[in-house]
Design a protein around this motif. Structure first.
Motif, mmCIF file in Angstrom:
data_model
loop_
_atom_site.group_PDB
_atom_site.id
_atom_site.type_symbol
_atom_site.label_atom_id
_atom_site.label_comp_id
_atom_site.label_asym_id
_atom_site.label_seq_id
_atom_site.Cartn_x
_atom_site.Cartn_y
_atom_site.Cartn_z
ATOM 1 N N SER A 96 48.232 66.885 -17.587
ATOM 2 C CA SER A 96 48.484 66.011 -18.726
ATOM 3 C C SER A 96 48.118 64.565 -18.401
ATOM 4 O O SER A 96 47.694 63.814 -19.273
ATOM 5 C CB SER A 96 49.959 66.106 -19.141
ATOM 6 O OG SER A 96 50.799 65.660 -18.084
ATOM 7 N N LYS A 97 48.276 64.182 -17.134
ATOM 8 C CA LYS A 97 47.915 62.826 -16.728
ATOM 9 C C LYS A 97 46.412 62.708 -16.455
ATOM 10 O O LYS A 97 45.794 61.696 -16.754
ATOM 11 C CB LYS A 97 48.692 62.423 -15.484
ATOM 12 C CG LYS A 97 50.208 62.396 -15.688
ATOM 13 C CD LYS A 97 50.903 62.020 -14.398
ATOM 14 C CE LYS A 97 52.434 61.995 -14.579
ATOM 15 N NZ LYS A 97 53.140 61.640 -13.330
ATOM 16 N N TYR A 98 45.834 63.763 -15.872
ATOM 17 C CA TYR A 98 44.429 63.716 -15.457
ATOM 18 C C TYR A 98 43.486 63.952 -16.629
ATOM 19 O O TYR A 98 42.369 63.412 -16.670
ATOM 20 C CB TYR A 98 44.182 64.768 -14.379
ATOM 21 C CG TYR A 98 42.750 64.905 -13.933
ATOM 22 C CD1 TYR A 98 42.176 63.956 -13.088
ATOM 23 C CD2 TYR A 98 41.966 65.963 -14.368
ATOM 24 C CE1 TYR A 98 40.851 64.082 -12.679
ATOM 25 C CE2 TYR A 98 40.653 66.096 -13.972
ATOM 26 C CZ TYR A 98 40.100 65.153 -13.121
ATOM 27 O OH TYR A 98 38.793 65.287 -12.716
ATOM 28 N N LYS A 99 43.928 64.722 -17.613
ATOM 29 C CA LYS A 99 43.052 65.172 -18.692
ATOM 30 C C LYS A 99 42.328 64.027 -19.383
ATOM 31 O O LYS A 99 41.112 64.081 -19.599
ATOM 32 C CB LYS A 99 43.869 65.970 -19.713
ATOM 33 C CG LYS A 99 43.034 66.502 -20.875
ATOM 34 C CD LYS A 99 43.913 67.265 -21.850
ATOM 35 C CE LYS A 99 43.094 67.756 -23.041
ATOM 36 N NZ LYS A 99 43.928 68.465 -24.034
ATOM 37 N N ASP A 100 43.023 62.963 -19.735
ATOM 38 C CA ASP A 100 42.423 61.833 -20.444
ATOM 39 C C ASP A 100 42.370 60.573 -19.582
ATOM 40 O O ASP A 100 42.324 59.457 -20.110
ATOM 41 C CB ASP A 100 43.209 61.545 -21.731
ATOM 42 C CG ASP A 100 43.206 62.732 -22.675
ATOM 43 O OD1 ASP A 100 42.155 63.385 -22.777
ATOM 44 O OD2 ASP A 100 44.261 63.004 -23.291
ATOM 45 N N SER A 101 42.349 60.776 -18.273
ATOM 46 C CA SER A 101 42.401 59.622 -17.363
ATOM 47 C C SER A 101 41.030 58.988 -17.178
ATOM 48 O O SER A 101 39.985 59.611 -17.402
ATOM 49 C CB SER A 101 42.946 60.047 -16.004
ATOM 50 O OG SER A 101 42.030 60.917 -15.364
ATOM 51 N N GLU A 102 41.057 57.748 -16.756
ATOM 52 C CA GLU A 102 39.804 57.043 -16.444
ATOM 53 C C GLU A 102 39.120 57.667 -15.242
ATOM 54 O O GLU A 102 37.894 57.691 -15.154
ATOM 55 C CB GLU A 102 40.107 55.562 -16.192
ATOM 56 C CG GLU A 102 38.849 54.737 -15.946
ATOM 57 C CD GLU A 102 39.147 53.258 -15.789
ATOM 58 O OE1 GLU A 102 38.193 52.488 -15.571
ATOM 59 O OE2 GLU A 102 40.341 52.883 -15.873
ATOM 60 N N THR A 103 39.935 58.177 -14.306
ATOM 61 C CA THR A 103 39.375 58.823 -13.114
ATOM 62 C C THR A 103 38.480 59.992 -13.501
ATOM 63 O O THR A 103 37.358 60.148 -12.991
ATOM 64 C CB THR A 103 40.501 59.324 -12.197
ATOM 65 O OG1 THR A 103 41.309 58.226 -11.821
ATOM 66 C CG2 THR A 103 39.932 60.009 -10.968
ATOM 67 N N ARG A 104 38.964 60.824 -14.402
ATOM 68 C CA ARG A 104 38.176 61.975 -14.831
ATOM 69 C C ARG A 104 36.918 61.533 -15.573
ATOM 70 O O ARG A 104 35.830 62.109 -15.376
ATOM 71 C CB ARG A 104 39.019 62.877 -15.734
ATOM 72 C CG ARG A 104 38.316 64.183 -16.091
ATOM 73 C CD ARG A 104 39.133 64.996 -17.063
ATOM 74 N NE ARG A 104 38.469 66.246 -17.374
ATOM 75 C CZ ARG A 104 38.761 67.024 -18.413
ATOM 76 N NH1 ARG A 104 39.748 66.655 -19.242
ATOM 77 N NH2 ARG A 104 38.123 68.146 -18.632
ATOM 78 N N LEU A 105 37.026 60.515 -16.422
ATOM 79 C CA LEU A 105 35.865 60.017 -17.152
ATOM 80 C C LEU A 105 34.780 59.548 -16.187
ATOM 81 O O LEU A 105 33.599 59.858 -16.369
ATOM 82 C CB LEU A 105 36.281 58.881 -18.079
ATOM 83 C CG LEU A 105 35.134 58.198 -18.849
ATOM 84 C CD1 LEU A 105 34.423 59.195 -19.759
ATOM 85 C CD2 LEU A 105 35.649 57.011 -19.648
ATOM 86 N N VAL A 106 35.201 58.800 -15.152
ATOM 87 C CA VAL A 106 34.221 58.311 -14.162
ATOM 88 C C VAL A 106 33.550 59.482 -13.461
ATOM 89 O O VAL A 106 32.330 59.495 -13.242
ATOM 90 C CB VAL A 106 34.912 57.371 -13.147
ATOM 91 C CG1 VAL A 106 33.951 57.029 -12.010
ATOM 92 C CG2 VAL A 106 35.375 56.096 -13.843
ATOM 93 N N GLU A 107 34.324 60.505 -13.080
ATOM 94 C CA GLU A 107 33.760 61.673 -12.410
ATOM 95 C C GLU A 107 32.738 62.377 -13.295
ATOM 96 O O GLU A 107 31.681 62.822 -12.816
ATOM 97 C CB GLU A 107 34.881 62.643 -12.029
ATOM 98 C CG GLU A 107 35.791 62.134 -10.918
ATOM 99 C CD GLU A 107 36.921 63.105 -10.628
ATOM 100 O OE1 GLU A 107 36.970 64.175 -11.279
ATOM 101 O OE2 GLU A 107 37.753 62.820 -9.751
#
Length: 420
Positions: A81-92
């Protein structure tokens, strides 16, 4: 005066992208399509945008698969739930969207990265389709399926079934193209709703059309049989609903050269060269000549080669005549060769001695080898008789004699070796 960039991040991005696409000046709030004459080597911006979105969606699947799936469901749900819409995931995801060699993808991503970020953080819920939101609504590079051009007009046949389902609408799904239908084989018309040349309607209903081929030479027909022709292809004539071959050679429709004759073929004709014996002809072979070529004479109905060698045609001394097809040539008689236009007798070289090609130095070496062999032979004979001193004496004498002969009688020995 050069246009000024508008204020605000999103308008500025759209203005920059319009310049990138080579669009006219003031259109900075809405992107228009590239010119129709865009280079065929570069993909349409819509196709580039579609590829970017497809790669982005694959990146979303990859990041979920790589980061989760370990078995601790409760923990994964909390972290997901935290990772799904995170900036970290977007960058990856963005790091792997474009391949290193895809320059167009990198250029488009650089210009639209802030739009993608805006969608990621603020627009996903109301616009879950990234392609529709980014490529069609925001950048205005693409059109819905079945439409084309700057205004996304319906393709011929309608957006639901462009080109009737029997062709490809040029520019479909993009802001470019003419909307012209490229119909499949057997279909024609503006929206591919008719049968093309050489085909007839085998079946038709409200939604489907089946076109089948006419009989070979028929351009239009009512069925597949030979007697169903309504119009013929070029080179054929309609006669009682059948297409009959036109004999272009017999009707003087053919156009062949002066030294060619006409051969009729199905639906056409061929021009073939006359025989070499003919000056103009009506068919193949020396028996169809209009006139005989020089070097040939009429014998009965044929043009046959004249044997010029039966007459005195080679006046030169030691020449003889060779007849050729339609002509002749003068060559030197056997044992003669032509020099400056005259046949002269060939000189046969005298046979030389076996050693005639040897150089002077080679002859000297051969002499020394010859006398060396004699010395060894004499020494060996003396040694067999246990006459040691005699062998030494004979060897010395032989060596001196050989040296003297090699110095004094070169010409005698060379003459002997050369067979002179």
């Amino acid at each position: 005066m050069a246009p000024r960039a508008p204020r605000g991040l999103a308008p500025a991005l759209l203005w920059g992208l319009s310049l990138f696409l080579g669009l006219p000046g003031p259109v900075w709030v809405q992107l228009s399509p590239p010119p129709k004459s865009s280079s065929p080597t570069e993909p349409h911006p819509c196709h580039t945008c579609r590829g970017l979105v497809d790669s982005f969606n694959k990146g979303l699947e990859r990041t979920i698969r790589d980061n989760f799936g370990g078995g601790n469901t409760a923990w994964e749900e909390e972290k997901l739930s935290k990772y799904k819409d995170s900036e970290t995931r977007l960058v990856e995801v963005l790091e792997g969207v474009c391949s290193k060699s895809d320059f167009e993808c990198h250029r488009l991503l650089e210009l639209s990265e802030e739009l993608v970020e805006s969608w990621w953080f603020h627009k996903q819920q109301e616009a879950p389709d990234l392609f529709q939101w980014l490529c069609s609504d925001s950048l205005k590079l693409c059109c819905p399926s079945g439409t084309f051009g700057p205004s996304c007009l319906p393709c011929p046949g309608g957006a639901e079934r462009p080109c009737g389902g029997y062709g490809q609408c040029e520019g479909e799904g993009t802001r470019g193209g003419s909307g012209h239908c490229d119909c499949q084989a057997g279909y024609g018309g503006e929206a591919c709703g008719q049968c093309g040349l050489g085909y007839f309607e085998a079946e038709r209903n409200a939604s489907h059309l089946v076109c089948s081929a006419c009989f070979g030479p028929c351009a239009r027909c009512s069925g597949p049989e030979e007697s169903n022709c309504l119009q013929c292809k070029k080179g054929w004539a309609l006669h009682h609903l059948k297409c009959v071959d036109i004999d272009e050679c017999g009707t003087e429709r053919a156009s062949c050269g002066a030294d060619q004759f006409c051969v009729n073929t199905e639906g056409s004709y061929e021009c073939r060269d006359c025989a070499k014996a003919c000056l103009g002809c009506m068919g193949a072979g020396p028996g169809r000549c209009k006139k005989c070529s020089p070097g040939y004479q009429q014998v009965g109905s044929k043009c046959l080669d004249v044997d010029e060698c039966e007459m005195a045609v080679c006046p030169g001394e030691n020449e003889q005549c060779e007849n050729t097809e339609g002509s002749y040539r003068c060559v030197c008689a056997e044992g003669y060769k032509q020099i400056e236009g005259i046949c002269v007798k060939e000189q046969i070289p005298e046979s030389a001695g076996f050693f005639s090609e040897m150089t002077e130095d080679e002859l000297v070496v051969l002499q020394q080898m010859f006398f060396g062999v004699i010395i060894c032979a004499l020494a060996t004979l003396a040694a067999k008789g246990d006459l040691v001193f005699t062998a030494i004496f004979i060897g010395a004498v032989a060596a001196m004699t050989g040296y003297w002969l090699s110095e004094r009688s070169d010409r005698v020995l060379e003459g002997f070796i050369k067979g002179r």
